[in-house]
Design a protein around this motif. Structure first.
Motif, mmCIF file in Angstrom:
data_model
loop_
_atom_site.group_PDB
_atom_site.id
_atom_site.type_symbol
_atom_site.label_atom_id
_atom_site.label_comp_id
_atom_site.label_asym_id
_atom_site.label_seq_id
_atom_site.Cartn_x
_atom_site.Cartn_y
_atom_site.Cartn_z
ATOM 1 N N SER A 13 22.492 -4.268 46.456
ATOM 2 C CA SER A 13 22.622 -3.480 47.679
ATOM 3 C C SER A 13 21.792 -2.202 47.638
ATOM 4 N N GLY A 14 21.413 -1.778 46.439
ATOM 5 C CA GLY A 14 20.647 -0.548 46.312
ATOM 6 C C GLY A 14 21.489 0.712 46.412
ATOM 7 N N ARG A 15 22.801 0.553 46.472
ATOM 8 C CA ARG A 15 23.652 1.722 46.680
ATOM 9 C C ARG A 15 23.688 2.658 45.483
ATOM 10 N N HIS A 16 23.246 2.210 44.318
ATOM 11 C CA HIS A 16 23.226 3.069 43.133
ATOM 12 C C HIS A 16 21.815 3.526 42.769
ATOM 13 N N ASP A 17 20.825 3.184 43.574
ATOM 14 C CA ASP A 17 19.433 3.488 43.229
ATOM 15 C C ASP A 17 19.201 4.973 42.972
ATOM 16 N N ASP A 18 19.729 5.843 43.826
ATOM 17 C CA ASP A 18 19.526 7.283 43.646
ATOM 18 C C ASP A 18 20.170 7.769 42.356
ATOM 19 N N GLU A 19 21.373 7.279 42.071
ATOM 20 C CA GLU A 19 22.058 7.675 40.843
ATOM 21 C C GLU A 19 21.270 7.228 39.619
ATOM 22 N N ILE A 20 20.775 6.013 39.656
ATOM 23 C CA ILE A 20 20.004 5.481 38.531
ATOM 24 C C ILE A 20 18.756 6.323 38.318
ATOM 25 N N GLU A 21 18.050 6.621 39.387
ATOM 26 C CA GLU A 21 16.827 7.427 39.255
ATOM 27 C C GLU A 21 17.127 8.832 38.745
ATOM 28 N N ASP A 22 18.242 9.434 39.189
ATOM 29 C CA ASP A 22 18.638 10.750 38.694
ATOM 30 C C ASP A 22 18.941 10.697 37.200
ATOM 31 N N LEU A 23 19.618 9.644 36.768
ATOM 32 C CA LEU A 23 19.932 9.504 35.348
ATOM 33 C C LEU A 23 18.676 9.246 34.517
ATOM 34 N N VAL A 24 17.777 8.422 35.025
ATOM 35 C CA VAL A 24 16.508 8.174 34.319
ATOM 36 C C VAL A 24 15.756 9.492 34.164
ATOM 37 N N ARG A 41 16.023 3.723 31.443
ATOM 38 C CA ARG A 41 16.374 2.818 32.544
ATOM 39 C C ARG A 41 17.592 1.959 32.155
ATOM 40 N N ALA A 42 17.595 1.433 30.933
ATOM 41 C CA ALA A 42 18.717 0.610 30.487
ATOM 42 C C ALA A 42 20.002 1.433 30.424
ATOM 43 N N LEU A 43 19.929 2.655 29.913
ATOM 44 C CA LEU A 43 21.102 3.527 29.853
ATOM 45 C C LEU A 43 21.599 3.849 31.258
ATOM 46 N N ALA A 44 20.680 4.157 32.158
ATOM 47 C CA ALA A 44 21.066 4.503 33.533
ATOM 48 C C ALA A 44 21.696 3.309 34.247
ATOM 49 N N GLU A 45 21.086 2.150 34.120
ATOM 50 C CA GLU A 45 21.643 0.973 34.788
ATOM 51 C C GLU A 45 22.982 0.570 34.173
ATOM 52 N N ALA A 46 23.084 0.657 32.859
ATOM 53 C CA ALA A 46 24.347 0.324 32.203
ATOM 54 C C ALA A 46 25.437 1.325 32.569
ATOM 55 N N SER A 47 25.049 2.529 32.924
ATOM 56 C CA SER A 47 26.027 3.534 33.356
ATOM 57 C C SER A 47 26.710 3.138 34.656
ATOM 58 N N MET A 48 26.157 2.202 35.386
ATOM 59 C CA MET A 48 26.769 1.704 36.616
ATOM 60 C C MET A 48 27.766 0.584 36.316
ATOM 61 N N GLY A 49 27.798 0.126 35.070
ATOM 62 C CA GLY A 49 28.683 -0.965 34.689
ATOM 63 C C GLY A 49 30.138 -0.535 34.601
ATOM 64 N N PRO A 50 31.033 -1.503 34.519
ATOM 65 C CA PRO A 50 32.470 -1.221 34.568
ATOM 66 C C PRO A 50 33.099 -0.801 33.241
ATOM 67 N N ASN A 51 32.394 -0.981 32.137
ATOM 68 C CA ASN A 51 32.977 -0.731 30.817
ATOM 69 C C ASN A 51 32.443 0.566 30.227
ATOM 70 N N HIS A 52 32.813 0.817 28.978
ATOM 71 C CA HIS A 52 32.205 1.939 28.262
ATOM 72 C C HIS A 52 30.710 1.673 28.185
ATOM 73 N N LEU A 53 29.922 2.730 28.180
ATOM 74 C CA LEU A 53 28.468 2.575 28.167
ATOM 75 C C LEU A 53 28.008 1.748 26.972
ATOM 76 N N TRP A 54 28.558 1.997 25.808
ATOM 77 C CA TRP A 54 28.128 1.236 24.638
ATOM 78 C C TRP A 54 28.419 -0.249 24.808
ATOM 79 N N GLU A 55 29.516 -0.573 25.481
ATOM 80 C CA GLU A 55 29.849 -1.981 25.715
ATOM 81 C C GLU A 55 28.876 -2.606 26.708
ATOM 82 N N ASP A 56 28.569 -1.885 27.785
ATOM 83 C CA ASP A 56 27.649 -2.428 28.787
ATOM 84 C C ASP A 56 26.225 -2.549 28.259
#
Length: 145
Positions: free
Chosen positions: A37-48, A67-82
């Protein structure tokens, strides 16, 4: 004490990079995928952008790790798990090796997703916490180990 390094192979299967060094790097592939949906695109770019400001070795690898850290930050689990890591310690070691100055700012070992968002919100002068200091906050156990 020597530096701790996490082989990229430990990020598999959630993050895949090409085998040939000369190949252009594709976007990291995570086992969970955004809904498109692109609804997290701005958040991902800010994190990158935040991560790249603190890249220990700026370059292609740091950009893809960011990029991997930012995208995984959108996941449902702990970051290390995602990210597919075995523990939070491995994530801390990755942050120390590749985003050293950002790791140094996380002096109280706040959970990484919360730390990223708190940092971004502080930059934007957005108050997200119930208390101005973590020591006084009832939610402290939810933010730290």
């Amino acid at each position: 004490m020597g530096a701790i390094s996490i082989p990229l192979s430990q990020l598999e299967p959630r993050l895949t990079l090409p085998a040939q060094v000369g190949e252009p790097l594709p976007q990291p592939t995570l086992s969970w995928q955004a809904d498109g949906s692109g609804r997290h695109d701005d958040e991902i770019e800010d994190l990158v952008a935040l991560l790249m400001e603190h890249a220990t070795y700026p370059g292609v690898l740091s950009r893809h790790l960011a990029r991997a850290l930012a995208e995984a930050s959108m996941g449902p689990n702990h970051l290390w798990e995602d990210l597919g890591l075995a523990s939070r310690d491995q994530l801390n070691a990755l942050m120390q090796a590749h985003f050293t100055s950002l790791k140094a700012l996380n002096v109280n070992n706040m959970r990484w997703k919360k730390f990223f968002y708190r940092t971004l919100c502080e930059r934007a002068d957005i108050l997200i916490c119930k208390s101005p200091h973590c020591e006084q906050c009832d939610d402290k156990p939810q933010c730290f180990e």
